[in-house]
Write a protein that holds these residues in place. Structure first.
Motif, PDB file in Angstrom:
ATOM      1  N   MET A   1       0.846  -1.188   0.000  1.00 22.33           N
ATOM      2  CA  MET A   1       0.000   0.000   0.000  1.00 22.33           C
ATOM      3  C   MET A   1       0.888   1.247   0.000  1.00 22.33           C
ATOM      4  SD  MET A   1      -3.083   1.271  -0.010  1.00 22.33           S
ATOM      5  CE  MET A   1      -4.266   0.029   0.489  1.00 22.33           C
ATOM      6  N   THR A   2       0.629   2.134  -0.931  1.00 19.19           N
ATOM      7  CA  THR A   2       1.435   3.337  -1.073  1.00 19.19           C
ATOM      8  C   THR A   2       0.672   4.550  -0.526  1.00 19.19           C
ATOM      9  OG1 THR A   2       0.541   3.868  -3.254  1.00 19.19           O
ATOM     10  CG2 THR A   2       2.479   2.400  -3.167  1.00 19.19           C
ATOM     11  N   PRO A   3       1.382   5.642  -0.200  1.00 15.27           N
ATOM     12  CA  PRO A   3       0.688   6.860   0.250  1.00 15.27           C
ATOM     13  C   PRO A   3      -0.374   7.332  -0.740  1.00 15.27           C
ATOM     14  CG  PRO A   3       3.015   7.032   0.759  1.00 15.27           C
ATOM     15  CD  PRO A   3       2.852   5.779  -0.052  1.00 15.27           C
ATOM     16  N   ALA A   4      -0.079   7.243  -2.043  1.00 13.86           N
ATOM     17  CA  ALA A   4      -1.055   7.680  -3.047  1.00 13.86           C
ATOM     18  C   ALA A   4      -2.330   6.845  -2.979  1.00 13.86           C
ATOM     19  CB  ALA A   4      -0.435   7.591  -4.442  1.00 13.86           C
ATOM     20  N   LEU A   5      -2.192   5.535  -2.788  1.00 11.84           N
ATOM     21  CA  LEU A   5      -3.362   4.661  -2.679  1.00 11.84           C
ATOM     22  C   LEU A   5      -4.128   4.911  -1.385  1.00 11.84           C
ATOM     23  CD1 LEU A   5      -1.912   1.307  -4.072  1.00 11.84           C
ATOM     24  CD2 LEU A   5      -3.594   2.815  -5.166  1.00 11.84           C
ATOM     25  N   ILE A   6      -3.412   5.258  -0.315  1.00 15.41           N
ATOM     26  CA  ILE A   6      -4.073   5.592   0.950  1.00 15.41           C
ATOM     27  C   ILE A   6      -4.964   6.817   0.756  1.00 15.41           C
ATOM     28  CG2 ILE A   6      -3.675   6.500   3.275  1.00 15.41           C
ATOM     29  CD1 ILE A   6      -3.155   3.569   3.205  1.00 15.41           C
ATOM     30  N   VAL A   7      -4.430   7.855   0.125  1.00 17.57           N
ATOM     31  CA  VAL A   7      -5.213   9.072  -0.122  1.00 17.57           C
ATOM     32  C   VAL A   7      -6.428   8.757  -0.994  1.00 17.57           C
ATOM     33  CG1 VAL A   7      -5.200  11.319  -1.268  1.00 17.57           C
ATOM     34  CG2 VAL A   7      -3.295  10.661   0.202  1.00 17.57           C
ATOM     35  N   LYS A   8      -6.233   7.951  -2.014  1.00 19.57           N
ATOM     36  CA  LYS A   8      -7.337   7.598  -2.908  1.00 19.57           C
ATOM     37  C   LYS A   8      -8.442   6.863  -2.149  1.00 19.57           C
ATOM     38  CE  LYS A   8      -8.349   5.163  -7.242  1.00 19.57           C
ATOM     39  NZ  LYS A   8      -7.776   4.370  -8.363  1.00 19.57           N
ATOM     40  N   ALA A   9      -8.041   5.928  -1.272  1.00 17.64           N
ATOM     41  CA  ALA A   9      -9.020   5.129  -0.530  1.00 17.64           C
ATOM     42  C   ALA A   9      -9.779   5.956   0.506  1.00 17.64           C
ATOM     43  CB  ALA A   9      -8.320   3.958   0.161  1.00 17.64           C
TER      44      ALA A   9
ATOM     45  N   ALA B   1     -10.134   9.430   0.414  1.00 21.09           N
ATOM     46  CA  ALA B   1     -10.585  10.735  -0.085  1.00 21.09           C
ATOM     47  C   ALA B   1     -12.053  10.981   0.222  1.00 21.09           C
ATOM     48  CB  ALA B   1     -10.324  10.833  -1.589  1.00 21.09           C
ATOM     49  N   GLU B   2     -12.892  10.001  -0.037  1.00 19.80           N
ATOM     50  CA  GLU B   2     -14.329  10.178   0.188  1.00 19.80           C
ATOM     51  C   GLU B   2     -14.695  10.069   1.674  1.00 19.80           C
ATOM     52  OE1 GLU B   2     -18.242  10.947  -0.071  1.00 19.80           O
ATOM     53  OE2 GLU B   2     -16.688  11.316  -1.574  1.00 19.80           O
ATOM     54  N   PRO B   3     -14.302   8.997   2.377  1.00 14.98           N
ATOM     55  CA  PRO B   3     -14.721   8.886   3.787  1.00 14.98           C
ATOM     56  C   PRO B   3     -14.211  10.016   4.675  1.00 14.98           C
ATOM     57  CG  PRO B   3     -13.239   7.083   3.186  1.00 14.98           C
ATOM     58  CD  PRO B   3     -13.611   7.773   1.925  1.00 14.98           C
ATOM     59  N   LEU B   4     -13.020  10.539   4.390  1.00 16.58           N
ATOM     60  CA  LEU B   4     -12.480  11.627   5.202  1.00 16.58           C
ATOM     61  C   LEU B   4     -12.703  13.003   4.576  1.00 16.58           C
ATOM     62  CD1 LEU B   4      -9.074  10.181   6.505  1.00 16.58           C
ATOM     63  CD2 LEU B   4     -11.357   9.998   7.500  1.00 16.58           C
ATOM     64  N   LYS B   5     -13.354  13.027   3.419  1.00 16.97           N
ATOM     65  CA  LYS B   5     -13.614  14.288   2.711  1.00 16.97           C
ATOM     66  C   LYS B   5     -12.307  15.076   2.514  1.00 16.97           C
ATOM     67  CE  LYS B   5     -17.954  13.263   2.830  1.00 16.97           C
ATOM     68  NZ  LYS B   5     -18.581  12.660   1.629  1.00 16.97           N
ATOM     69  N   LEU B   6     -11.305  14.389   1.964  1.00 14.65           N
ATOM     70  CA  LEU B   6     -10.008  15.021   1.755  1.00 14.65           C
ATOM     71  C   LEU B   6     -10.055  15.973   0.575  1.00 14.65           C
ATOM     72  CD1 LEU B   6      -7.669  11.903   2.191  1.00 14.65           C
ATOM     73  CD2 LEU B   6      -8.256  13.609   3.927  1.00 14.65           C
ATOM     74  N   SER B   7      -9.287  17.028   0.681  1.00 13.31           N
ATOM     75  CA  SER B   7      -9.166  17.965  -0.433  1.00 13.31           C
ATOM     76  C   SER B   7      -8.086  17.468  -1.393  1.00 13.31           C
ATOM     77  CB  SER B   7      -8.789  19.358   0.088  1.00 13.31           C
ATOM     78  OG  SER B   7      -7.429  19.387   0.501  1.00 13.31           O
ATOM     79  N   GLY B   8      -7.952  18.148  -2.514  1.00 12.86           N
ATOM     80  CA  GLY B   8      -6.909  17.782  -3.473  1.00 12.86           C
ATOM     81  C   GLY B   8      -5.521  18.124  -2.978  1.00 12.86           C
ATOM     82  N   ASN B   9      -5.418  18.806  -1.845  1.00 11.14           N
ATOM     83  CA  ASN B   9      -4.117  19.190  -1.297  1.00 11.14           C
ATOM     84  C   ASN B   9      -3.637  18.257  -0.182  1.00 11.14           C
ATOM     85  OD1 ASN B   9      -3.966  21.538  -2.937  1.00 11.14           O
ATOM     86  ND2 ASN B   9      -5.347  22.598  -1.509  1.00 11.14           N
ATOM     87  N   ALA B  10      -4.370  17.187   0.051  1.00 15.81           N
ATOM     88  CA  ALA B  10      -3.988  16.268   1.119  1.00 15.81           C
ATOM     89  C   ALA B  10      -2.628  15.638   0.826  1.00 15.81           C
ATOM     90  CB  ALA B  10      -5.044  15.178   1.281  1.00 15.81           C
ATOM     91  N   ILE B  11      -1.811  15.542   1.878  1.00 11.17           N
ATOM     92  CA  ILE B  11      -0.472  14.953   1.776  1.00 11.17           C
ATOM     93  C   ILE B  11      -0.404  13.733   2.685  1.00 11.17           C
ATOM     94  CG2 ILE B  11       1.998  15.327   2.176  1.00 11.17           C
ATOM     95  CD1 ILE B  11       1.474  18.320   1.733  1.00 11.17           C
ATOM     96  N   CYS B  12       0.094  12.633   2.146  1.00 10.12           N
ATOM     97  CA  CYS B  12       0.214  11.390   2.923  1.00 10.12           C
ATOM     98  C   CYS B  12       1.676  10.969   2.958  1.00 10.12           C
ATOM     99  CB  CYS B  12      -0.645  10.296   2.305  1.00 10.12           C
ATOM    100  SG  CYS B  12      -0.580   8.727   3.204  1.00 10.12           S
ATOM    101  N   GLU B  13       2.142  10.622   4.147  1.00 11.30           N
ATOM    102  CA  GLU B  13       3.513  10.158   4.324  1.00 11.30           C
ATOM    103  C   GLU B  13       3.510   8.838   5.095  1.00 11.30           C
ATOM    104  OE1 GLU B  13       5.402  13.287   6.452  1.00 11.30           O
ATOM    105  OE2 GLU B  13       5.824  14.473   4.658  1.00 11.30           O
ATOM    106  N   SER B  14       4.406   7.962   4.704  1.00 13.15           N
ATOM    107  CA  SER B  14       4.552   6.695   5.407  1.00 13.15           C
ATOM    108  C   SER B  14       5.361   6.919   6.676  1.00 13.15           C
ATOM    109  CB  SER B  14       5.252   5.670   4.500  1.00 13.15           C
ATOM    110  OG  SER B  14       5.419   4.445   5.185  1.00 13.15           O
ATOM    111  N   ARG B  15       4.885   6.362   7.778  1.00 15.10           N
ATOM    112  CA  ARG B  15       5.596   6.418   9.047  1.00 15.10           C
ATOM    113  C   ARG B  15       5.916   5.011   9.499  1.00 15.10           C
ATOM    114  NH1 ARG B  15       4.951  11.565  11.545  1.00 15.10           N
ATOM    115  NH2 ARG B  15       4.729  13.038   9.817  1.00 15.10           N
ATOM    116  N   GLN B  16       6.777   4.924  10.471  1.00 19.55           N
ATOM    117  CA  GLN B  16       7.167   3.598  10.957  1.00 19.55           C
ATOM    118  C   GLN B  16       5.971   2.917  11.601  1.00 19.55           C
ATOM    119  OE1 GLN B  16      10.458   3.639  13.648  1.00 19.55           O
ATOM    120  NE2 GLN B  16      10.581   1.428  13.834  1.00 19.55           N
ATOM    121  N   GLY B  17       5.710   1.688  11.215  1.00 18.91           N
ATOM    122  CA  GLY B  17       4.610   0.922  11.783  1.00 18.91           C
ATOM    123  C   GLY B  17       5.124  -0.281  12.555  1.00 18.91           C
TER     124      GLY B  17
END
Length: 275
Positions: free
Chosen positions: A1-9, A11-27
């Motif tokens: 799973m990539t940051p871009a796919l996270i934002v895509k998934a 976008a609707e449930p969190l009502k994200l704007s087109g400016n949303a930034i996603c970064e991977s953190r240590q899990g």
């Protein structure tokens, strides 16, 4: 799973704007962690790949964390995907100093305070039911009946030390409390804010304390200090707390070994699966 796919998934449930930034953190070993920033909003997103050997009911944990949020000790959970592979909650900026030494006195005091706060939280949580969970780990690990962990599991079950305590003795337990999970220290009399409640349940407080010592890799002397600080905060006799925690230490060790074996087997199976 990539940051871009996270934002895509999301976008609707969190009502994200087109400016949303996603970064991977240590899990962790089971989940991957991402951070989403969208203007003034910030979210923590955990992704896990499908069915987990842990047997955790994420719907129940999501409901539990809502209650913990209302109590002021957990971030607000905001969305859980239908297949339970994506979990989003409000991001909490930490005020804790980086923990370079879990065995230090300051770290021990913070851990004891967090444990005591959790155990004093009056909340309706599902029971841990550790014995069937251990059996699930063993089965997921696909171990032979002659494996040393099979005997260790039998001994723990036969001893009764992994049994669910009576309802009047059970308390809310985190069951995975490491120093990085304490993101707000509770300075000035406030409650600490704690993350990663995936394994939280109603259970044995001394299993939780002993688990905390093991997870933070405390040496024997530091573990003893943790037990003593916890006893002082809870008003219980030191000797009782030390005895009960040492009794649970064997259960914790078997639990950790079975969990690790199940994780390794699950990962091998994923690698061998055809694309």
């Amino acid at each position: 799973m990539t940051p871009a796919l996270i934002v895509k998934a999301l976008a609707e449930p969190l009502k994200l704007s087109g400016n949303a930034i996603c970064e991977s953190r240590q899990g962790g070993d089971v989940n991957r962690l991402f951070n989403i920033t969208d203007g003034e909003r910030e979210f923590a997103v955990k992704w896990s790949a499908g069915e987990s050997f842990t047997g955790v009911n994420k719907h129940a944990q999501f409901t539990l964390q809502h209650s913990l949020f209302r109590q002021g000790i957990a971030p607000e959970p905001v969305w859980l995907s239908p297949d339970c592979t994506l979990w989003a909650e409000r991001w909490v900026t930490t005020d804790a100093e980086p923990a370079n030494n879990a065995n230090s006195e300051d770290s021990i005091i913070l851990l004891a305070f967090a444990l005591h706060t959790i155990h004093c939280t009056a909340i309706d949580a599902p029971p841990l039911c550790l014995e069937p969970r251990l059996v699930r780990y063993f089965e997921s690990a696909d171990l032979e009946s002659s494996h040393p962990l099979a005997e260790a599991l039998r001994n723990v079950i036969d001893s009764g030390d992994a049994q669910q305590p009576p309802a009047e003795q059970a308390v809310l337990c985190h069951n995975d409390l490491s120093l990085p999970h304490i993101v707000r220290t509770g300075a000035g009399g406030a409650k600490p804010v704690i993350v990663d409640w995936e394994y939280a349940a109603s259970g044995n407080r001394y299993f939780d304390v002993a688990s905390c010592a093991a997870i933070n890799q405390l040496n024997d002397e530091a573990a003893l200090r943790l037990y003593k600080h916890y006893a002082a905060l809870s008003g219980a006799a030191e000797e009782k707390v030390i005895f009960a925690c040492e009794q649970q230490r064997r259960v914790v060790n078997v639990t950790a070994a079975l969990w690790q074996a199940a994780l390794e087997t699950t990962n091998r199976q994923k690698v061998s699966e055809p694309e």
